[in-house]
Design a protein around this motif. Structure first.
Motif, PDB file in Angstrom:
ATOM      1  N   TRP A  68       2.204  19.242   1.311  1.00 23.10           N
ATOM      2  CA  TRP A  68       2.513  18.184   2.265  1.00 23.10           C
ATOM      3  C   TRP A  68       2.666  16.858   1.526  1.00 23.10           C
ATOM      4  CZ3 TRP A  68       3.448  21.121   6.198  1.00 23.10           C
ATOM      5  CH2 TRP A  68       2.650  22.224   6.480  1.00 23.10           C
ATOM      6  N   ASN A  69       3.029  15.847   2.257  1.00 22.01           N
ATOM      7  CA  ASN A  69       3.040  14.476   1.749  1.00 22.01           C
ATOM      8  C   ASN A  69       3.920  14.346   0.503  1.00 22.01           C
ATOM      9  OD1 ASN A  69       1.113  14.056   3.821  1.00 22.01           O
ATOM     10  ND2 ASN A  69      -0.528  14.636   2.425  1.00 22.01           N
ATOM     11  N   GLY A  70       3.567  13.406  -0.360  1.00 18.89           N
ATOM     12  CA  GLY A  70       4.358  13.144  -1.550  1.00 18.89           C
ATOM     13  C   GLY A  70       5.343  12.022  -1.343  1.00 18.89           C
ATOM     14  N   VAL A  71       5.324  11.041  -2.257  1.00 17.20           N
ATOM     15  CA  VAL A  71       6.210   9.880  -2.178  1.00 17.20           C
ATOM     16  C   VAL A  71       6.844   9.618  -3.534  1.00 17.20           C
ATOM     17  CG1 VAL A  71       5.067   8.735  -0.228  1.00 17.20           C
ATOM     18  CG2 VAL A  71       4.202   8.361  -2.544  1.00 17.20           C
ATOM     19  N   ALA A  72       7.979   8.939  -3.517  1.00 16.46           N
ATOM     20  CA  ALA A  72       8.674   8.590  -4.759  1.00 16.46           C
ATOM     21  C   ALA A  72       9.426   7.290  -4.565  1.00 16.46           C
ATOM     22  CB  ALA A  72       9.637   9.699  -5.175  1.00 16.46           C
ATOM     23  N   LEU A  73       9.693   6.606  -5.676  1.00 15.57           N
ATOM     24  CA  LEU A  73      10.543   5.422  -5.699  1.00 15.57           C
ATOM     25  C   LEU A  73      11.655   5.656  -6.715  1.00 15.57           C
ATOM     26  CD1 LEU A  73       7.898   2.531  -5.652  1.00 15.57           C
ATOM     27  CD2 LEU A  73       9.295   3.342  -3.744  1.00 15.57           C
ATOM     28  N   LEU A  74      12.883   5.369  -6.303  1.00 19.48           N
ATOM     29  CA  LEU A  74      14.050   5.519  -7.170  1.00 19.48           C
ATOM     30  C   LEU A  74      14.687   4.157  -7.413  1.00 19.48           C
ATOM     31  CD1 LEU A  74      15.839   8.538  -5.400  1.00 19.48           C
ATOM     32  CD2 LEU A  74      13.896   8.587  -6.980  1.00 19.48           C
ATOM     33  N   ALA A  75      15.250   3.989  -8.603  1.00 17.19           N
ATOM     34  CA  ALA A  75      15.956   2.756  -8.944  1.00 17.19           C
ATOM     35  C   ALA A  75      17.293   3.115  -9.585  1.00 17.19           C
ATOM     36  CB  ALA A  75      15.135   1.892  -9.889  1.00 17.19           C
ATOM     37  N   ARG A  76      18.347   2.542  -9.060  1.00 21.64           N
ATOM     38  CA  ARG A  76      19.683   2.797  -9.619  1.00 21.64           C
ATOM     39  C   ARG A  76      19.837   2.075 -10.951  1.00 21.64           C
ATOM     40  NH1 ARG A  76      25.141   0.310  -7.735  1.00 21.64           N
ATOM     41  NH2 ARG A  76      26.671   1.822  -8.459  1.00 21.64           N
ATOM     42  N   ASP A  77      20.184   2.842 -11.974  1.00 21.36           N
ATOM     43  CA  ASP A  77      20.392   2.314 -13.326  1.00 21.36           C
ATOM     44  C   ASP A  77      19.177   1.581 -13.871  1.00 21.36           C
ATOM     45  OD1 ASP A  77      23.037   3.263 -13.259  1.00 21.36           O
ATOM     46  OD2 ASP A  77      23.769   1.409 -12.351  1.00 21.36           O
ATOM     47  N   ALA A  78      17.996   2.023 -13.485  1.00 25.69           N
ATOM     48  CA  ALA A  78      16.763   1.389 -13.955  1.00 25.69           C
ATOM     49  C   ALA A  78      15.611   2.355 -13.735  1.00 25.69           C
ATOM     50  CB  ALA A  78      16.512   0.071 -13.218  1.00 25.69           C
ATOM     51  N   VAL A  79      14.441   1.975 -14.207  1.00 24.39           N
ATOM     52  CA  VAL A  79      13.220   2.742 -13.976  1.00 24.39           C
ATOM     53  C   VAL A  79      12.208   1.838 -13.291  1.00 24.39           C
ATOM     54  CG1 VAL A  79      11.316   4.020 -15.042  1.00 24.39           C
ATOM     55  CG2 VAL A  79      13.633   4.197 -15.997  1.00 24.39           C
ATOM     56  N   PRO A  80      11.673   2.214 -12.145  1.00 23.00           N
ATOM     57  CA  PRO A  80      10.664   1.378 -11.478  1.00 23.00           C
ATOM     58  C   PRO A  80       9.452   1.162 -12.386  1.00 23.00           C
ATOM     59  CG  PRO A  80      11.439   3.136 -10.036  1.00 23.00           C
ATOM     60  CD  PRO A  80      11.979   3.440 -11.403  1.00 23.00           C
ATOM     61  N   VAL A  81       8.894  -0.047 -12.311  1.00 17.68           N
ATOM     62  CA  VAL A  81       7.712  -0.387 -13.108  1.00 17.68           C
ATOM     63  C   VAL A  81       6.493  -0.302 -12.191  1.00 17.68           C
ATOM     64  CG1 VAL A  81       6.585  -2.132 -14.530  1.00 17.68           C
ATOM     65  CG2 VAL A  81       9.082  -1.888 -14.596  1.00 17.68           C
ATOM     66  N   GLU A  82       5.713   0.733 -12.374  1.00 20.22           N
ATOM     67  CA  GLU A  82       4.609   1.028 -11.455  1.00 20.22           C
ATOM     68  C   GLU A  82       3.523  -0.039 -11.474  1.00 20.22           C
ATOM     69  OE1 GLU A  82       1.042   4.306 -11.193  1.00 20.22           O
ATOM     70  OE2 GLU A  82       3.049   5.018 -11.767  1.00 20.22           O
ATOM     71  N   SER A  83       3.028  -0.389 -10.278  1.00 22.45           N
ATOM     72  CA  SER A  83       1.909  -1.319 -10.164  1.00 22.45           C
ATOM     73  C   SER A  83       0.728  -0.729  -9.402  1.00 22.45           C
ATOM     74  CB  SER A  83       2.348  -2.624  -9.484  1.00 22.45           C
ATOM     75  OG  SER A  83       2.932  -2.359  -8.219  1.00 22.45           O
ATOM     76  N   ARG A  84       0.964   0.298  -8.586  1.00 23.15           N
ATOM     77  CA  ARG A  84      -0.149   0.881  -7.831  1.00 23.15           C
ATOM     78  C   ARG A  84       0.199   2.288  -7.359  1.00 23.15           C
ATOM     79  NH1 ARG A  84      -4.720  -0.407  -5.436  1.00 23.15           N
ATOM     80  NH2 ARG A  84      -4.537  -2.593  -6.066  1.00 23.15           N
TER      81      ARG A  84
END
Length: 263
Positions: A68-84
């Motif tokens: 169940w659950n699970g989340v993601a962040l995508l960035a076009r032509d970049a890599v997200p910089v995780e903060s939390r």
């Protein structure tokens, strides 16, 4: 390369990224969003299709969960910089529901708020606790001197205008007075509800269940939200829902929901 004049920020509950990956890739190719929050991955970290998304031009962060659950962040032509990873306030809560990162100069909090059914009961109590934790954390984001957005599947029907048949949903956890009140408390911090800001009182939905051709008949709910802090809200251009994705064969029961902002 010419600098983009706008950014498209979107949220999409994929309802199983393994099953819906073709739908996700087709939507990314057609609409080219710059920032995407995904929910309900229903996949372990190892099963997340990072390579396929990278080939499509998207860097990713993800927080998986086996069933169940699970989340993601995508960035076009970049890599997200995780903060939390995960909301603060309840260390024993290990459900994969929140991921925060800097993406294209914006603080992005992607979330999958608990459903809460059946109610009353432990699941509903957990939903309310999670919402209160979100409200506490959101205070640290809304007044930032740079743009911030909270987006995802909130599992909240804010008003009767956000459901095709209010009476049919009156006992559901998504529509309880306590839940709607907590959502109002969140907005009162200064967040702008992008879809309502653009579309006013017009009927607009983001979710249609699989029963009785509800998607085809547009009998839906508005439960996927994009909340902008004042800095980002001042740059808003447009917002909408890509309902055509929901109408595809074997689609998720949600449609991608998006806002465009000036850079």
């Amino acid at each position: 390369m010419a600098r983009r004049k706008t950014l498209r920020i979107a949220t999409f509950n994929v309802n199983g990224i393994g099953t819906r990956l073709p739908h996700l890739l087709a939507w990314l190719d057609r609409t080219s969003p710059d920032v995407v929050a995904l929910q309900e991955l229903k996949a372990t970290d190892a099963a997340f299709p990072a390579d396929a998304l990278e080939q499509a031009g998207y860097g990713a962060l993800w927080l998986g969960e086996a069933r169940w659950n699970g989340v993601a962040l995508l960035a076009r032509d970049a890599v997200p910089v995780e903060s939390r990873r995960r909301l603060p306030g309840e260390p024993a809560d290990v459900q994969s529901r929140y991921l925060e990162a800097a993406v294209h100069g914006i603080v992005v909090g992607g979330l999958y708020l608990p459903n809460g059914n059946p109610q009353p009961g432990p699941r509903f109590d957990y939903k309310l606790r999670w919402m209160k934790r979100l409200i506490r954390h959101a205070r640290s984001l809304v007044d930032l001197p740079h743009p911030a957005v909270l987006l995802g599947d909130f599992n909240v029907i804010p008003t009767e205008a956000d459901v095709y048949d209010p009476k049919a949903w009156r006992r559901d956890a998504l529509f309880q007075p306590e839940v709607r009140e907590q959502f109002e408390h969140l907005l009162a911090q200064g967040w702008t509800d992008a879809l309502r800001s653009v579309h006013g009182d017009s009927t607009i939905y983001t979710f249609w269940d699989y029963f009785r051709q509800h998607a085809e008949r547009d009998r839906g709910l508005r439960i996927d939200h994009l909340l902008l802090n004042p800095i980002l809200a001042a740059r808003m251009v447009d917002a909408g829902v890509d309902r055509w994705v929901r109408l595809q064969d074997k689609a998720s029961d949600h449609a991608p929901t998006w806002v465009t902002v000036r850079t």
